[in-house]
Design an enzyme around this catalytic site. Structure first.
Site, mmCIF file in Angstrom:
data_model
loop_
_atom_site.group_PDB
_atom_site.id
_atom_site.type_symbol
_atom_site.label_atom_id
_atom_site.label_comp_id
_atom_site.label_asym_id
_atom_site.label_seq_id
_atom_site.Cartn_x
_atom_site.Cartn_y
_atom_site.Cartn_z
ATOM 1 N N ASP A 157 -2.354 10.686 -2.282
ATOM 2 C CA ASP A 157 -2.726 9.651 -3.254
ATOM 3 C C ASP A 157 -3.099 10.246 -4.598
ATOM 4 O O ASP A 157 -2.997 9.589 -5.634
ATOM 5 C CB ASP A 157 -3.866 8.796 -2.709
ATOM 6 C CG ASP A 157 -3.323 7.867 -1.645
ATOM 7 O OD1 ASP A 157 -3.090 8.346 -0.514
ATOM 8 O OD2 ASP A 157 -3.072 6.696 -1.942
ATOM 9 N N GLN B 211 -2.031 2.613 9.958
ATOM 10 C CA GLN B 211 -0.758 2.677 9.233
ATOM 11 C C GLN B 211 0.285 3.494 9.996
ATOM 12 O O GLN B 211 1.489 3.262 9.882
ATOM 13 C CB GLN B 211 -0.956 3.294 7.839
ATOM 14 C CG GLN B 211 -1.700 2.429 6.862
ATOM 15 C CD GLN B 211 -3.186 2.684 6.871
ATOM 16 O OE1 GLN B 211 -3.747 3.094 7.878
ATOM 17 N NE2 GLN B 211 -3.849 2.443 5.759
ATOM 18 N N ASN C 33 -5.627 12.298 0.539
ATOM 19 C CA ASN C 33 -4.684 11.467 1.302
ATOM 20 C C ASN C 33 -5.497 10.702 2.343
ATOM 21 O O ASN C 33 -6.723 10.894 2.472
ATOM 22 C CB ASN C 33 -3.597 12.328 1.948
ATOM 23 C CG ASN C 33 -2.466 11.487 2.525
ATOM 24 O OD1 ASN C 33 -1.942 10.595 1.846
ATOM 25 N ND2 ASN C 33 -2.095 11.716 3.773
ATOM 26 N N LYS C 34 -4.816 9.867 3.093
ATOM 27 C CA LYS C 34 -5.478 9.000 4.078
ATOM 28 C C LYS C 34 -6.499 9.757 4.919
ATOM 29 O O LYS C 34 -6.267 10.892 5.334
ATOM 30 C CB LYS C 34 -4.395 8.389 4.968
ATOM 31 C CG LYS C 34 -4.856 7.458 6.048
ATOM 32 C CD LYS C 34 -5.793 6.367 5.588
ATOM 33 C CE LYS C 34 -5.234 5.531 4.469
ATOM 34 N NZ LYS C 34 -6.277 4.659 3.847
ATOM 35 N N ARG D 296 -7.762 -0.551 -6.439
ATOM 36 C CA ARG D 296 -7.983 0.596 -5.544
ATOM 37 C C ARG D 296 -8.167 1.846 -6.405
ATOM 38 O O ARG D 296 -7.371 2.086 -7.314
ATOM 39 C CB ARG D 296 -6.806 0.789 -4.575
ATOM 40 C CG ARG D 296 -6.670 -0.366 -3.587
ATOM 41 C CD ARG D 296 -5.738 -0.015 -2.448
ATOM 42 N NE ARG D 296 -6.373 0.837 -1.457
ATOM 43 C CZ ARG D 296 -5.704 1.414 -0.459
ATOM 44 N NH1 ARG D 296 -4.399 1.253 -0.348
ATOM 45 N NH2 ARG D 296 -6.327 2.161 0.424
ATOM 46 N N ARG E 291 0.857 -1.189 0.000
ATOM 47 C CA ARG E 291 0.000 0.000 0.000
ATOM 48 C C ARG E 291 0.891 1.236 0.000
ATOM 49 O O ARG E 291 2.109 1.132 0.109
ATOM 50 C CB ARG E 291 -1.016 0.001 1.153
ATOM 51 C CG ARG E 291 -0.648 -0.636 2.427
ATOM 52 C CD ARG E 291 0.448 0.043 3.205
ATOM 53 N NE ARG E 291 0.159 1.451 3.384
ATOM 54 C CZ ARG E 291 1.052 2.383 3.594
ATOM 55 N NH1 ARG E 291 2.344 2.091 3.661
ATOM 56 N NH2 ARG E 291 0.717 3.640 3.742
ATOM 57 N N GLY E 292 0.222 2.398 -0.097
ATOM 58 C CA GLY E 292 0.978 3.628 -0.285
ATOM 59 C C GLY E 292 1.081 3.867 -1.787
ATOM 60 O O GLY E 292 1.443 2.952 -2.542
ATOM 61 N N ALA E 293 0.751 5.100 -2.213
ATOM 62 C CA ALA E 293 0.603 5.355 -3.647
ATOM 63 C C ALA E 293 1.810 4.920 -4.497
ATOM 64 O O ALA E 293 1.642 4.175 -5.474
ATOM 65 C CB ALA E 293 0.264 6.829 -3.867
HETATM 66 O O1 MRU Z 1 -4.560 3.179 2.308
HETATM 67 P P1 MRU Z 1 -3.086 3.411 2.170
HETATM 68 O O2 MRU Z 1 -2.296 2.875 3.313
HETATM 69 O O3 MRU Z 1 -2.564 2.953 0.845
HETATM 70 O O4 MRU Z 1 -2.942 4.990 2.210
HETATM 71 C C1 MRU Z 1 -1.669 5.545 2.047
HETATM 72 C C2 MRU Z 1 -1.650 7.013 2.159
HETATM 73 O O5 MRU Z 1 -2.639 7.666 2.340
HETATM 74 C C3 MRU Z 1 -0.305 7.655 1.942
HETATM 75 O O6 MRU Z 1 -0.192 8.822 2.690
HETATM 76 C C4 MRU Z 1 -0.153 7.994 0.446
HETATM 77 O O7 MRU Z 1 -0.428 6.883 -0.337
HETATM 78 C C5 MRU Z 1 1.209 8.485 0.147
HETATM 79 S S1 MRU Z 1 2.444 7.244 0.280
HETATM 80 C C6 MRU Z 1 3.930 7.954 -0.133
#
Ligand code: MRU
Length: 360
Positions: free
Chosen positions: A245, A204, A255-256, A97, A54-56
């Site tokens: 994201d 996270q 973002n999250k 996603r 996970r994470g963009a």
């Molecule tokens: O649901 P996730 O854990 O994939 O969400 C991740 C985030 O919101 C991060 O802040 C974002 O993807 C940036 S990662 C460099």
């Protein structure tokens, strides 16, 4: 299964001989660092959907390796047959996603390489796809490092930094985005005091950010999401760094979930709020944040996951969006690998993309 410490293992990797995607299963952290190998479309789709990766940026890299692995297994008589199957697999992975634009960005780059090499032999076409996937990963490390340098120029030694979710090494190939200034500061003796929001509902911040920063020897303090106002009011925070994201052309940023609350609190207490954004995350095709698709996830993540027993009444309605959009006027600046963009964002991003083009 291979086991390794995450600091020595790659967040996303590929076994080019076996044609398998290798990821750290992030759902098991921090208790266990387990590397898992994936080779089917369904395995890769599920790993992304279930947040094993996970994470963009990491999602983008996993998708690039994933589509290459799937492409290598396509059996077709000619390019048209190959491309038809490639597109089906691409669309399937892309549906895992919806919010992180890096997913479609990486898959589109791979499709472009596929089309550019349509006249080549199957071997050459696959080699070109393999090279593009490896480049996407290599570029990410450089991008994160450059974001780190620009981010570091916005803070000073001894500063308190708050971050939300995990935009760290576990969300990218190395350094992370929002953590890149922290890691570079650590290398240069800046002595930052970092505060990590736990980040409900999937934790996270607690499971990943606190873990990776603590393992790296960074002074990190874990707080619940509802404590950010207190630490800011106490004067402990000099800057907020978050990842993203998807950023719309006007600077609105997805973002999250909970990020926009942090931004509003930061505004209240005069703390600068920085979004760390690789240009791959800036979506100039969207005018504003209203157009960003927001993923909604299962109610169980809120009502029972992480608890020993269910913590909400059976049958209660639950709203569980995975992301929120921070309005551009709450964002002090967007830190990219080509410089720091400030409002008005459309013009600033156009300049950033001009610099990117000049460098390519
Ligand atoms: O649901 P996730 O854990 O994939 O969400 C991740 C985030 O919101 C991060 O802040 C974002 O993807 C940036 S990662 C460099």
């Amino acid at each position: 299964m291979d086991k390794e410490n995450h600091l020595t293992a790659e967040t996303v990797d590929i076994d080019l001989t076996a044609k398998e995607l290798i990821i750290i299963d992030q759902t098991r952290l921090p208790g266990e660092t387990r590397l898992i190998r994936l080779k089917t479309a369904q395995e890769i789709w599920e790993a992304i959907y279930l947040l094993k990766v996970r994470g963009a940026p990491a999602i983008g890299i996993a998708a690039a390796f994933g589509i290459y692995i799937l492409a290598a297994r396509i059996e077709a008589e000619d390019f048209e047959g190959f491309y038809q199957q490639f597109k089906e697999k691409k669309e399937y992975l892309n549906s895992s996603r919806p919010t992180a634009v890096n997913l479609s960005w990486a898959l589109n780059r791979m499709e472009q390489v596929c089309l550019t090499n349509r006249e080549k032999s199957r071997r050459e076409l696959l080699k070109a796809l393999e090279q593009e996937a490896l480049t996407i990963k290599e570029e990410d490390t450089q991008v994160c490092k450059r974001i780190g340098e620009y981010g570091l120029s916005l803070v000073k030694p001894g500063d308190g930094i708050l971050t939300h979710c995990n935009a760290g090494q576990l969300a990218a190939s190395k350094y992370g985005t929002a953590t890149a200034p922290i890691y570079l500061g650590q290398e240069r003796g800046y002595g930052f005091r970092v505060f990590a929001d736990e980040t409900r509902p999937l934790l996270q911040g607690a499971r990943l950010t606190a873990y990776e920063l603590h393992s790296a020897g960074v002074d990190v303090t874990l707080i619940c999401d509802n404590m950010s106002a207190m630490v800011m009011k106490n004067g402990w925070i000099n800057a907020v760094f978050v990842g993203c994201d998807r950023v719309a052309a006007n600077g609105d940023t997805a973002n999250k979930i909970g990020t926009s609350v942090v931004a509003a609190v930061a505004r209240q207490y005069g703390v600068p709020f920085y979004v760390c954004a690789p240009t791959s995350t800036i979506d100039m095709s969207l005018e504003s944040g209203i157009q960003i698709p927001i993923e909604e996830r299962k109610a169980e993540e809120v009502t029972e996951m992480w608890y020993k027993e269910r913590m909400a009444p059976e049958g209660v309605k639950v709203f569980n969006p995975a992301f929120d959009v921070t309005d551009n006027d709450l964002i002090t600046a967007v830190v990219t690998e080509y410089g720091v963009a400030r409002a008005p964002y459309r013009e600033a991003f156009e300049e950033i993309f001009r610099r990117k083009k000049l460098n390519s």
